[in-house]
Scaffold this motif. Structure first.
Motif, mmCIF file in Angstrom:
data_model
loop_
_atom_site.group_PDB
_atom_site.id
_atom_site.type_symbol
_atom_site.label_atom_id
_atom_site.label_comp_id
_atom_site.label_asym_id
_atom_site.label_seq_id
_atom_site.Cartn_x
_atom_site.Cartn_y
_atom_site.Cartn_z
ATOM 1 N N LEU A 1 -2.754 4.292 4.781
ATOM 2 C CA LEU A 1 -2.139 2.474 4.616
ATOM 3 C C LEU A 1 -1.332 3.401 3.228
ATOM 4 N N SER A 2 -1.753 4.349 1.854
ATOM 5 C CA SER A 2 -1.076 5.048 1.361
ATOM 6 C C SER A 2 -0.121 5.542 1.730
ATOM 7 N N ILE B 1 -3.956 3.677 -6.208
ATOM 8 C CA ILE B 1 -4.976 2.852 -5.745
ATOM 9 C C ILE B 1 -6.672 3.235 -6.579
ATOM 10 N N ILE C 1 -7.481 -3.945 4.905
ATOM 11 C CA ILE C 1 -8.349 -2.138 4.625
ATOM 12 C C ILE C 1 -9.319 -1.868 5.550
ATOM 13 N N SER D 1 -5.664 -8.493 1.044
ATOM 14 C CA SER D 1 -5.729 -6.873 1.097
ATOM 15 C C SER D 1 -7.028 -6.090 1.546
ATOM 16 N N PHE E 1 0.770 -0.949 0.028
ATOM 17 C CA PHE E 1 0.060 0.172 0.040
ATOM 18 C C PHE E 1 1.145 1.322 0.168
ATOM 19 N N LEU F 1 -7.847 4.462 4.066
ATOM 20 C CA LEU F 1 -6.398 4.400 2.957
ATOM 21 C C LEU F 1 -5.416 5.590 2.841
#
Length: 336
Positions: free
Chosen positions: A314-315, A9, A23, A19, A4, A311
């Motif tokens: 994670l990113s 995404i 999330i 995955s 990630f 998200l």
């Protein structure tokens, strides 16, 4: 499992079950911040560029809210006419410039595959907020999170789910992405309720059937709503050639309390990506459902903040440091 940190995404096709599980796990950790039980400033100083070149309320605001709740700053551009795209600038050039100002970008665009094209010019992670009739991966993830949460009340999970997708399935990018995610689970039954002209694209149906799931395609409500989840969609007028063409299908699949009690199980959960069209000629979900406990549409919308927070975390690689950046809430709140 997907890596990630630092990654775009853009599509649910990037995700496997491991995955997705990650999330959803991180999304659950975000609940205390969204409910104002605690604050978290793990992204203090980070900048989100929220680029919405197509009309949006919930998705745009929830992206911004999610980033703010983690302590970050949000810069927004709304509408192509307010951007250099209206002057002929390419998506690649726009991405190259805006990514220089940002740490992460959320983007919605009316053209299919445009966000992927944009991401090729970006030096920071890009999250797809919807690209035409193609995909809406963050909506699909929040939908999956909602289904998991709602089914847990009945000691049920995602495997073995019986779901009805109803409305404009041809143009509804939310049901396209959700179907792709559901194909990763086991023993799913999907009933697709739509006029023949608005049925699910063959490629999406094939994704489900090739994964071994049962797909029923029909244009009738009667006898097809005895399921775990009904996912209603609106007629996507903006995807039709004219309003008159869209009006040919508007109001065909209205759901109200009488229909719910006649055809649904007691535990059947109602979902909708919103906005619901409450005009008399459409009335997709009647207001007489508003006090039904299984109407999950507003919980579903709130879950979007949790998933988008996850998200971003994670990113940007901060998902394991949330508790180190917590603070108390100092103002009055009745959210929880």
């Amino acid at each position: 499992m997907m890596k990630f940190e630092g990654s775009h995404i853009l599509s649910v096709s990037q995700l496997d079950r491991e995955s997705i599980s990650r999330i959803l796990e991180i999304s659950t950790l975000m609940a205390p911040y969204a409910m104002r039980k605690k604050r978290c400033h793990v992204l203090e100083g980070a900048i989100l560029s929220n680029l919405f070149f197509e009309p949006s309320t919930r998705t745009r605001v929830s992206f911004g809210t999610a980033f703010n709740l983690l302590g970050g700053f949000v810069r927004e551009t709304v509408g192509q006419e307010n951007s250099s795209l209206s002057k002929g600038e390419s998506l690649f050039d726009t991405a190259r410039v805006i990514s220089g100002y940002s740490d992460v970008i959320a983007m919605r665009h009316p053209t299919m595959h445009s966000v992927k094209e944009f991401a090729q010019g970006s030096s920071v992670p890009v999250i797809n907020g919807g690209d035409g009739a193609n995909e809406h991966p963050t909506q699909a993830l929040l939908d999956l999170f909602t289904i998991q949460s709602e089914m847990a009340r009945y000691d049920m999970g995602l495997d073995g789910l019986n779901i009805a997708l109803m409305g404009d399935l041809k143009h509804g990018r939310t049901v396209h992405s959700l179907s792709k995610l559901l194909s990763l689970y086991n023993n799913i039954t999907v009933t697709m309720i739509a006029p023949k002209a608005l049925q699910m694209p063959d490629s999406i149906v094939a994704t489900l059937t090739n994964a071994g799931h049962k797909v029923v395609m029909t244009d009738k409500i009667e006898g097809n709503l005895a399921c775990d989840v009904i996912y209603q969609t609106r007629i996507q007028q903006e995807r039709f050639a004219s309003k008159d063409e869209a009006d040919l299908y508007r109001g065909h699949f209205s759901l109200n309390r009488e229909i719910y009690q006649q055809y649904c199980h007691d535990h059947t959960v109602i979902m909708h990506p919103l906005p619901r069209d409450s005009r008399a000629e459409a009335n997709e979900l009647d207001i007489d459902l508003n006090d039904l406990d299984n109407l999950a549409i507003f919980r579903q919308a709130q879950n979007g903040v949790l998933v988008r927070m996850a998200l971003f975390a994670l990113s940007l690689g901060v998902e394991n440091r949330l508790s180190h950046y917590e603070k108390p809430v100092t103002w009055h709140t009745n959210k929880y």
